[in-house]
Motif scaffolding. Structure first.
Motif, mmCIF file in Angstrom:
data_model
loop_
_atom_site.group_PDB
_atom_site.id
_atom_site.type_symbol
_atom_site.label_atom_id
_atom_site.label_comp_id
_atom_site.label_asym_id
_atom_site.label_seq_id
_atom_site.Cartn_x
_atom_site.Cartn_y
_atom_site.Cartn_z
ATOM 1 N N LEU A 247 -0.342 -27.257 -3.531
ATOM 2 C CA LEU A 247 -0.344 -25.867 -3.751
ATOM 3 C C LEU A 247 -0.033 -25.032 -2.266
ATOM 4 C CD1 LEU A 247 1.099 -22.887 -5.707
ATOM 5 C CD2 LEU A 247 -0.726 -22.783 -6.240
ATOM 6 N N MET A 248 -1.106 -25.566 -2.215
ATOM 7 C CA MET A 248 -1.535 -24.887 -0.370
ATOM 8 C C MET A 248 -0.488 -25.653 0.616
ATOM 9 S SD MET A 248 -3.845 -22.545 -1.483
ATOM 10 C CE MET A 248 -4.569 -22.474 -2.645
ATOM 11 N N GLY A 249 -0.285 -26.208 0.868
ATOM 12 C CA GLY A 249 0.742 -26.677 1.613
ATOM 13 C C GLY A 249 2.187 -26.022 0.855
ATOM 14 N N GLU A 250 2.736 -26.224 -0.056
ATOM 15 C CA GLU A 250 3.665 -25.539 -0.565
ATOM 16 C C GLU A 250 3.867 -23.771 0.179
ATOM 17 O OE1 GLU A 250 6.900 -26.523 -1.220
ATOM 18 O OE2 GLU A 250 6.067 -28.275 -1.792
ATOM 19 N N LEU B 114 0.556 -17.647 -8.964
ATOM 20 C CA LEU B 114 0.542 -19.282 -9.000
ATOM 21 C C LEU B 114 -0.943 -19.910 -8.457
ATOM 22 C CD1 LEU B 114 1.340 -21.315 -10.994
ATOM 23 C CD2 LEU B 114 2.922 -22.194 -8.909
ATOM 24 N N VAL B 115 -1.459 -19.075 -7.537
ATOM 25 C CA VAL B 115 -2.806 -19.314 -6.573
ATOM 26 C C VAL B 115 -3.609 -18.691 -7.376
ATOM 27 C CG1 VAL B 115 -3.708 -19.055 -5.022
ATOM 28 C CG2 VAL B 115 -1.894 -19.834 -4.716
ATOM 29 N N ARG B 116 -3.644 -17.846 -7.897
ATOM 30 C CA ARG B 116 -4.791 -17.111 -9.051
ATOM 31 C C ARG B 116 -5.139 -17.824 -9.805
ATOM 32 N NH1 ARG B 116 -2.365 -12.713 -6.049
ATOM 33 N NH2 ARG B 116 -1.207 -12.079 -7.152
ATOM 34 N N ALA B 117 -3.651 -17.793 -10.533
ATOM 35 C CA ALA B 117 -4.194 -18.549 -11.758
ATOM 36 C C ALA B 117 -4.476 -20.162 -11.762
ATOM 37 C CB ALA B 117 -2.581 -18.850 -12.460
ATOM 38 N N GLN B 118 -4.138 -20.453 -11.059
ATOM 39 C CA GLN B 118 -4.968 -22.080 -10.089
ATOM 40 C C GLN B 118 -7.095 -21.635 -9.976
ATOM 41 O OE1 GLN B 118 -4.925 -23.624 -6.553
ATOM 42 N NE2 GLN B 118 -4.231 -26.162 -7.190
ATOM 43 N N ARG B 119 -7.339 -20.543 -9.144
ATOM 44 C CA ARG B 119 -8.206 -20.869 -9.374
ATOM 45 C C ARG B 119 -8.457 -20.265 -10.460
ATOM 46 N NH1 ARG B 119 -7.537 -16.812 -3.650
ATOM 47 N NH2 ARG B 119 -6.780 -19.238 -2.284
ATOM 48 N N ARG B 120 -8.660 -18.832 -11.679
ATOM 49 C CA ARG B 120 -8.826 -18.412 -12.502
ATOM 50 C C ARG B 120 -9.449 -20.335 -13.615
ATOM 51 N NH1 ARG B 120 -12.939 -16.930 -14.709
ATOM 52 N NH2 ARG B 120 -12.302 -15.623 -17.113
ATOM 53 N N ASP C 294 4.262 -30.891 -9.220
ATOM 54 C CA ASP C 294 5.944 -30.514 -7.919
ATOM 55 C C ASP C 294 6.662 -31.330 -8.522
ATOM 56 O OD1 ASP C 294 7.896 -30.307 -6.280
ATOM 57 O OD2 ASP C 294 6.236 -30.531 -4.532
ATOM 58 N N HIS C 295 7.732 -30.459 -9.313
ATOM 59 C CA HIS C 295 8.706 -31.315 -9.915
ATOM 60 C C HIS C 295 10.286 -31.168 -8.807
ATOM 61 C CE1 HIS C 295 6.591 -32.136 -13.730
ATOM 62 N NE2 HIS C 295 6.431 -30.829 -13.771
ATOM 63 N N GLY C 296 10.159 -30.492 -7.822
ATOM 64 C CA GLY C 296 11.002 -30.169 -6.690
ATOM 65 C C GLY C 296 11.983 -28.938 -7.403
ATOM 66 N N VAL C 297 11.809 -28.325 -7.900
ATOM 67 C CA VAL C 297 12.897 -27.249 -8.911
ATOM 68 C C VAL C 297 11.641 -26.557 -9.570
ATOM 69 C CG1 VAL C 297 14.726 -28.737 -9.676
ATOM 70 C CG2 VAL C 297 13.288 -28.298 -11.429
ATOM 71 N N SER C 298 10.191 -27.215 -10.031
ATOM 72 C CA SER C 298 9.384 -25.898 -9.959
ATOM 73 C C SER C 298 7.622 -26.742 -9.576
ATOM 74 C CB SER C 298 9.387 -26.130 -11.555
ATOM 75 O OG SER C 298 8.927 -26.782 -12.106
ATOM 76 N N LEU C 299 6.954 -25.938 -9.704
ATOM 77 C CA LEU C 299 5.449 -26.187 -9.184
ATOM 78 C C LEU C 299 4.790 -25.701 -10.804
ATOM 79 C CD1 LEU C 299 5.330 -24.498 -6.109
ATOM 80 C CD2 LEU C 299 6.185 -26.647 -6.624
ATOM 81 N N SER C 300 3.958 -26.877 -11.126
ATOM 82 C CA SER C 300 3.573 -26.734 -12.594
ATOM 83 C C SER C 300 2.410 -26.656 -12.488
ATOM 84 C CB SER C 300 4.282 -27.651 -13.546
ATOM 85 O OG SER C 300 5.286 -27.306 -13.661
ATOM 86 N N LEU C 301 0.858 -26.053 -13.277
ATOM 87 C CA LEU C 301 -0.425 -26.284 -13.625
ATOM 88 C C LEU C 301 -0.273 -26.609 -15.439
ATOM 89 C CD1 LEU C 301 -1.614 -23.142 -11.843
ATOM 90 C CD2 LEU C 301 -1.821 -24.754 -11.260
ATOM 91 N N PHE D 92 4.217 -22.429 -14.734
ATOM 92 C CA PHE D 92 5.276 -22.779 -13.634
ATOM 93 C C PHE D 92 5.601 -22.169 -12.771
ATOM 94 C CE2 PHE D 92 8.138 -22.885 -17.081
ATOM 95 C CZ PHE D 92 9.604 -22.163 -16.570
ATOM 96 N N TRP D 93 6.024 -21.956 -12.048
ATOM 97 C CA TRP D 93 6.642 -21.076 -10.555
ATOM 98 C C TRP D 93 8.367 -21.487 -10.931
ATOM 99 C CZ3 TRP D 93 8.103 -22.125 -5.015
ATOM 100 C CH2 TRP D 93 8.684 -21.269 -4.398
ATOM 101 N N THR D 94 8.989 -21.189 -10.677
ATOM 102 C CA THR D 94 10.230 -21.887 -10.197
ATOM 103 C C THR D 94 11.074 -21.994 -9.071
ATOM 104 O OG1 THR D 94 11.856 -20.998 -12.552
ATOM 105 C CG2 THR D 94 13.010 -21.671 -10.969
ATOM 106 N N VAL D 95 10.831 -22.957 -8.189
ATOM 107 C CA VAL D 95 11.341 -22.976 -6.792
ATOM 108 C C VAL D 95 12.636 -22.602 -6.086
ATOM 109 C CG1 VAL D 95 11.389 -24.142 -4.829
ATOM 110 C CG2 VAL D 95 9.702 -24.851 -6.427
ATOM 111 N N PRO D 96 13.096 -21.529 -5.700
ATOM 112 C CA PRO D 96 14.356 -21.226 -5.627
ATOM 113 C C PRO D 96 15.332 -22.024 -4.515
ATOM 114 C CG PRO D 96 12.524 -19.400 -4.419
ATOM 115 C CD PRO D 96 12.693 -20.649 -4.461
#
Length: 70
Positions: free
Chosen positions: A56-59, A2-8, A20-27, A40-44
């Motif tokens: 994202l960096m804080g997460e 997700l960080v690489r995608a954000q940077r690109r 940040d939806h709590g259950v997912s982090l979305s770009l 998005f990344w589904t938050v375990p």
């Protein structure tokens, strides 16, 4: 990933939002035709929360994940 995608997406000027939806982090981004899409990344074990700004960096730090340099 997700960080690489954000940077690109920032590099190409396509990033239009982050949440940040709590259950997912979305770009959110737009493709060259102007169509918006989400990566998005589904938050375990995430729990739904009211939508808030994505730090994202804080997460990553909170989860003990090293921030990729490239």
């Amino acid at each position: 990933d997700l960080v690489r995608a954000q940077r690109r997406l920032v590099e190409v000027g396509a990033l239009v939002g982050q949440s940040d939806h709590g259950v997912s982090l979305s770009l959110y981004a737009k493709d060259p035709d102007g169509l918006e899409f989400e990566i998005f990344w589904t938050v375990p074990e995430g729990r739904p929360v009211p939508t808030r700004a994505l730090d994202l960096m804080g997460e990553l730090t909170r989860r003990g994940i090293a921030v990729p340099t490239a």
